[in-house]
Motif scaffolding. Structure first.
Motif, PDB file in Angstrom:
ATOM      1  N   ILE A  99       0.829  -1.199   0.000  1.00  0.00           N
ATOM      2  CA  ILE A  99       0.000   0.000   0.000  1.00  0.00           C
ATOM      3  C   ILE A  99       0.866   1.252   0.000  1.00  0.00           C
ATOM      4  O   ILE A  99       0.548   2.253  -0.656  1.00  0.00           O
ATOM      5  CB  ILE A  99      -0.949  -0.020   1.214  1.00  0.00           C
ATOM      6  CG1 ILE A  99      -2.024  -1.091   1.019  1.00  0.00           C
ATOM      7  CG2 ILE A  99      -1.607   1.343   1.425  1.00  0.00           C
ATOM      8  CD1 ILE A  99      -2.921  -1.293   2.213  1.00  0.00           C
ATOM      9  N   THR A 100       1.981   1.205   0.741  1.00  0.00           N
ATOM     10  CA  THR A 100       2.894   2.352   0.782  1.00  0.00           C
ATOM     11  C   THR A 100       3.435   2.660  -0.611  1.00  0.00           C
ATOM     12  O   THR A 100       3.481   3.826  -1.034  1.00  0.00           O
ATOM     13  CB  THR A 100       4.072   2.072   1.738  1.00  0.00           C
ATOM     14  OG1 THR A 100       3.557   1.853   3.061  1.00  0.00           O
ATOM     15  CG2 THR A 100       5.039   3.242   1.759  1.00  0.00           C
ATOM     16  N   LEU A 101       3.833   1.638  -1.327  1.00  0.00           N
ATOM     17  CA  LEU A 101       4.351   1.834  -2.686  1.00  0.00           C
ATOM     18  C   LEU A 101       3.248   2.323  -3.625  1.00  0.00           C
ATOM     19  O   LEU A 101       3.467   3.238  -4.426  1.00  0.00           O
ATOM     20  CB  LEU A 101       4.958   0.529  -3.205  1.00  0.00           C
ATOM     21  CG  LEU A 101       6.198   0.021  -2.450  1.00  0.00           C
ATOM     22  CD1 LEU A 101       6.620  -1.344  -2.975  1.00  0.00           C
ATOM     23  CD2 LEU A 101       7.349   1.016  -2.575  1.00  0.00           C
ATOM     24  N   LEU A 102       2.073   1.718  -3.507  1.00  0.00           N
ATOM     25  CA  LEU A 102       0.970   2.106  -4.378  1.00  0.00           C
ATOM     26  C   LEU A 102       0.491   3.520  -4.100  1.00  0.00           C
ATOM     27  O   LEU A 102       0.055   4.230  -5.014  1.00  0.00           O
ATOM     28  CB  LEU A 102      -0.203   1.129  -4.208  1.00  0.00           C
ATOM     29  CG  LEU A 102      -0.030  -0.276  -4.792  1.00  0.00           C
ATOM     30  CD1 LEU A 102      -1.164  -1.182  -4.333  1.00  0.00           C
ATOM     31  CD2 LEU A 102       0.019  -0.221  -6.311  1.00  0.00           C
ATOM     32  N   GLU A 107      -4.633   6.573  -5.561  1.00  0.00           N
ATOM     33  CA  GLU A 107      -5.394   6.868  -4.350  1.00  0.00           C
ATOM     34  C   GLU A 107      -5.839   5.545  -3.729  1.00  0.00           C
ATOM     35  O   GLU A 107      -6.499   4.733  -4.374  1.00  0.00           O
ATOM     36  CB  GLU A 107      -6.611   7.725  -4.675  1.00  0.00           C
ATOM     37  CG  GLU A 107      -7.438   8.083  -3.441  1.00  0.00           C
ATOM     38  CD  GLU A 107      -8.647   8.931  -3.793  1.00  0.00           C
ATOM     39  OE1 GLU A 107      -9.487   9.143  -2.902  1.00  0.00           O
ATOM     40  OE2 GLU A 107      -8.749   9.365  -4.963  1.00  0.00           O
ATOM     41  N   ILE A 108      -5.456   5.326  -2.481  1.00  0.00           N
ATOM     42  CA  ILE A 108      -5.789   4.072  -1.807  1.00  0.00           C
ATOM     43  C   ILE A 108      -7.278   4.030  -1.500  1.00  0.00           C
ATOM     44  O   ILE A 108      -7.838   4.977  -0.937  1.00  0.00           O
ATOM     45  CB  ILE A 108      -4.966   3.913  -0.509  1.00  0.00           C
ATOM     46  CG1 ILE A 108      -3.473   3.918  -0.834  1.00  0.00           C
ATOM     47  CG2 ILE A 108      -5.344   2.629   0.211  1.00  0.00           C
ATOM     48  CD1 ILE A 108      -3.036   2.845  -1.794  1.00  0.00           C
ATOM     49  N   GLN A 109      -7.901   2.933  -1.874  1.00  0.00           N
ATOM     50  CA  GLN A 109      -9.331   2.772  -1.674  1.00  0.00           C
ATOM     51  C   GLN A 109      -9.614   2.049  -0.360  1.00  0.00           C
ATOM     52  O   GLN A 109      -8.881   1.139   0.020  1.00  0.00           O
ATOM     53  CB  GLN A 109      -9.946   1.968  -2.829  1.00  0.00           C
ATOM     54  CG  GLN A 109      -9.732   2.607  -4.197  1.00  0.00           C
ATOM     55  CD  GLN A 109     -10.405   3.950  -4.315  1.00  0.00           C
ATOM     56  OE1 GLN A 109     -11.545   4.118  -3.864  1.00  0.00           O
ATOM     57  NE2 GLN A 109      -9.725   4.914  -4.910  1.00  0.00           N
ATOM     58  N   PRO A 110     -10.677   2.434   0.352  1.00  0.00           N
ATOM     59  CA  PRO A 110     -11.032   1.739   1.596  1.00  0.00           C
ATOM     60  C   PRO A 110     -11.501   0.320   1.316  1.00  0.00           C
ATOM     61  O   PRO A 110     -11.909  -0.002   0.195  1.00  0.00           O
ATOM     62  CB  PRO A 110     -12.168   2.597   2.172  1.00  0.00           C
ATOM     63  CG  PRO A 110     -12.760   3.274   0.974  1.00  0.00           C
ATOM     64  CD  PRO A 110     -11.610   3.524   0.029  1.00  0.00           C
ATOM     65  N   VAL A 172      -5.298  -5.420  -5.776  1.00  0.00           N
ATOM     66  CA  VAL A 172      -3.861  -5.199  -5.765  1.00  0.00           C
ATOM     67  C   VAL A 172      -3.388  -4.632  -4.422  1.00  0.00           C
ATOM     68  O   VAL A 172      -2.229  -4.784  -4.043  1.00  0.00           O
ATOM     69  CB  VAL A 172      -3.458  -4.267  -6.933  1.00  0.00           C
ATOM     70  CG1 VAL A 172      -3.956  -2.846  -6.701  1.00  0.00           C
ATOM     71  CG2 VAL A 172      -1.961  -4.300  -7.154  1.00  0.00           C
ATOM     72  N   GLN A 173      -4.292  -3.970  -3.687  1.00  0.00           N
ATOM     73  CA  GLN A 173      -3.954  -3.455  -2.361  1.00  0.00           C
ATOM     74  C   GLN A 173      -3.855  -4.572  -1.326  1.00  0.00           C
ATOM     75  O   GLN A 173      -3.242  -4.398  -0.280  1.00  0.00           O
ATOM     76  CB  GLN A 173      -4.992  -2.430  -1.892  1.00  0.00           C
ATOM     77  CG  GLN A 173      -5.068  -1.188  -2.749  1.00  0.00           C
ATOM     78  CD  GLN A 173      -6.171  -0.245  -2.301  1.00  0.00           C
ATOM     79  OE1 GLN A 173      -6.453   0.748  -2.974  1.00  0.00           O
ATOM     80  NE2 GLN A 173      -6.818  -0.525  -1.195  1.00  0.00           N
ATOM     81  N   LYS A 314      -8.015   0.557 -12.950  1.00  0.00           N
ATOM     82  CA  LYS A 314      -8.089   1.946 -12.494  1.00  0.00           C
ATOM     83  C   LYS A 314      -7.035   2.246 -11.442  1.00  0.00           C
ATOM     84  O   LYS A 314      -6.469   3.333 -11.392  1.00  0.00           O
ATOM     85  CB  LYS A 314      -9.477   2.240 -11.945  1.00  0.00           C
ATOM     86  CG  LYS A 314     -10.559   2.301 -13.012  1.00  0.00           C
ATOM     87  CD  LYS A 314     -11.900   2.700 -12.413  1.00  0.00           C
ATOM     88  CE  LYS A 314     -12.962   2.784 -13.503  1.00  0.00           C
ATOM     89  NZ  LYS A 314     -14.284   3.166 -12.959  1.00  0.00           N
ATOM     90  N   LEU A 315      -6.786   1.242 -10.563  1.00  0.00           N
ATOM     91  CA  LEU A 315      -5.791   1.452  -9.523  1.00  0.00           C
ATOM     92  C   LEU A 315      -4.373   1.412 -10.085  1.00  0.00           C
ATOM     93  O   LEU A 315      -3.491   2.152  -9.644  1.00  0.00           O
ATOM     94  CB  LEU A 315      -5.930   0.377  -8.442  1.00  0.00           C
ATOM     95  CG  LEU A 315      -7.155   0.468  -7.525  1.00  0.00           C
ATOM     96  CD1 LEU A 315      -7.176  -0.702  -6.569  1.00  0.00           C
ATOM     97  CD2 LEU A 315      -7.158   1.775  -6.748  1.00  0.00           C
ATOM     98  N   LEU A 316      -4.160   0.569 -11.083  1.00  0.00           N
ATOM     99  CA  LEU A 316      -2.803   0.374 -11.603  1.00  0.00           C
ATOM    100  C   LEU A 316      -2.392   1.409 -12.635  1.00  0.00           C
ATOM    101  O   LEU A 316      -1.238   1.809 -12.705  1.00  0.00           O
ATOM    102  CB  LEU A 316      -2.693  -1.026 -12.221  1.00  0.00           C
ATOM    103  CG  LEU A 316      -2.741  -2.209 -11.249  1.00  0.00           C
ATOM    104  CD1 LEU A 316      -2.863  -3.509 -12.020  1.00  0.00           C
ATOM    105  CD2 LEU A 316      -1.493  -2.229 -10.361  1.00  0.00           C
ATOM    106  N   PHE A 317      -3.335   1.887 -13.433  1.00  0.00           N
ATOM    107  CA  PHE A 317      -2.953   2.686 -14.589  1.00  0.00           C
ATOM    108  C   PHE A 317      -3.583   4.077 -14.624  1.00  0.00           C
ATOM    109  O   PHE A 317      -3.309   4.851 -15.557  1.00  0.00           O
ATOM    110  CB  PHE A 317      -3.326   1.946 -15.880  1.00  0.00           C
ATOM    111  CG  PHE A 317      -2.697   0.595 -15.973  1.00  0.00           C
ATOM    112  CD1 PHE A 317      -1.335   0.472 -16.191  1.00  0.00           C
ATOM    113  CD2 PHE A 317      -3.449  -0.560 -15.831  1.00  0.00           C
ATOM    114  CE1 PHE A 317      -0.735  -0.767 -16.279  1.00  0.00           C
ATOM    115  CE2 PHE A 317      -2.858  -1.815 -15.924  1.00  0.00           C
ATOM    116  CZ  PHE A 317      -1.492  -1.912 -16.152  1.00  0.00           C
ATOM    117  N   ILE A 318      -4.416   4.418 -13.668  1.00  0.00           N
ATOM    118  CA  ILE A 318      -5.056   5.742 -13.694  1.00  0.00           C
ATOM    119  C   ILE A 318      -4.634   6.528 -12.464  1.00  0.00           C
ATOM    120  O   ILE A 318      -4.683   6.006 -11.367  1.00  0.00           O
ATOM    121  CB  ILE A 318      -6.597   5.614 -13.750  1.00  0.00           C
ATOM    122  CG1 ILE A 318      -6.976   4.939 -15.072  1.00  0.00           C
ATOM    123  CG2 ILE A 318      -7.253   6.977 -13.647  1.00  0.00           C
ATOM    124  CD1 ILE A 318      -8.463   4.745 -15.245  1.00  0.00           C
TER     125      ILE A 318
END
Length: 318
Positions: A99-102, A107-110, A172-173, A314-318
């Motif tokens: 999560i730190t790297l991402l 934006e980290i999702q709940p 991925v999180q 969306k998390l990986l490429f946006i």
């Protein structure tokens, strides 16, 4: 190479796993969108557990053998619980790193799972979020998949099934933690030769997470603090936090490793019945060993990886 009559082939297992993954990301996702609790029950029991049991039954595979439905003793139960208790911070640490790297790029999702706010919701969540996956997902990963992958050797069976376990969360999180736990549960399954031990371990792990979430929710209600308003620290602070937590996690990891060493081994059934109609004719697992998977066996897993990437696009490429 002779066909093992008591355990599905790797190709069979991978195709079934692909079918379940496709059902999860379509029917399961839709059911959970409509009602999270009912959707989870549908996902776990109808989409995951039922196809596995029916497939084994209708193809005359040994359900007890494939799923490792062997008894465990009290010492194995207690040690499994302790192992998971000390391993939980390690799994959280791996997810924290991810999560730190991402967080530097996205934006980290709940978490999509609801957190209980009262005792009634906590009990309901325990039954659906903690116990149910412990039963159904262990049946698939430490039961069907690891038994089929035994042909590749124990280490590969543990690691490959753990990676598939991580991918199966389609988040991925929440990837590194489940992979670590998959390796842990796989090791426990081999030591005890029982899926019941990993079902207990999986349930305990989920219950710890559920309990922490429940306590956090109650605390938030009492003091009016919302985690959504907490800013992530800067990278320098993150590095310091990771190093500090790393030392703490190493201690817990070392303790869990020692506990695994103390875990009593279960009864090993090194022979397989050659023909269920001819009593006394057996073959050992060694007859079915192979070095790796061929292209046809790998293809269903490749499709799952593609689905995982698309699901997290969306998390990986946006």
């Amino acid at each position: 190479m002779p066909k093992n009559k008591n355990i599905p082939s790797i190709l069979e297992t991978n195709i079934l796993f692909l079918f379940i993954a496709l059902s999860l990301t379509t029917l399961g996702a839709f059911a959970q969108y409509k009602n999270i609790y009912i959707g989870l029950l549908i996902t776990e029991y109808i989409i995951i557990l039922m196809p596995i049991v029916l497939y084994l039954k209708f193809n005359n595979y040994s359900i007890n053998y494939v799923l490792r439905l062997n008894k465990i003793n009290l010492k194995q139960i207690l040690l499994t619980i302790l192992i998971v208790l000390f391993s939980y911070p390690v799994a959280v640490f791996f997810n924290f790193i991810g999560i730190t790297l991402l967080s530097r790029f996205i934006e980290i999702q709940p978490t999509p799972l609801p957190l209980p706010s009262n005792l009634k919701e906590y009990v309901l969540s325990f039954l659906i979020i903690s116990l149910t996956p412990g039963i159904c997902e262990e049946t698939m990963f430490r039961g069907l998949i690891m038994s089929s992958y035994d042909r590749l050797g124990k280490k590969k069976a543990i690691i490959y099934s753990a990676i598939l376990f991580g991918l199966f969360h389609f988040n991925v999180q929440n990837l590194l933690g489940p992979i670590y736990l998959g390796i842990l549960f796989g090791t426990i399954a081999y030591k005890t030769n029982s899926i019941y031990a990993t079902m207990i371990g999986h349930t305990v792990n989920n219950t710890i997470a559920l309990t922490i979430g429940y306590i956090a929710t109650k605390t938030e209600q009492l003091v009016g603090l919302s985690m959504e308003n907490v800013d992530l620290p800067e990278m320098e602070q993150m590095i310091i936090a990771i190093l500090g937590l790393g030392i703490f996690v190493l201690v817990f990891g070392f303790i869990s490793f020692k506990l695994i060493k103390l875990l009593p081994t279960g009864e090993k059934k090194e022979v397989l019945e050659l023909n269920t109609f001819i009593q006394g004719e057996y073959l050992t697992r060694e007859l079915y060993k192979k070095d790796g998977m061929n292209m046809m066996e790998v293809f269903p897993i490749f499709i799952i990886v593609v689905i995982f990437i698309l699901w997290n696009y969306k998390l990986l490429f946006i």
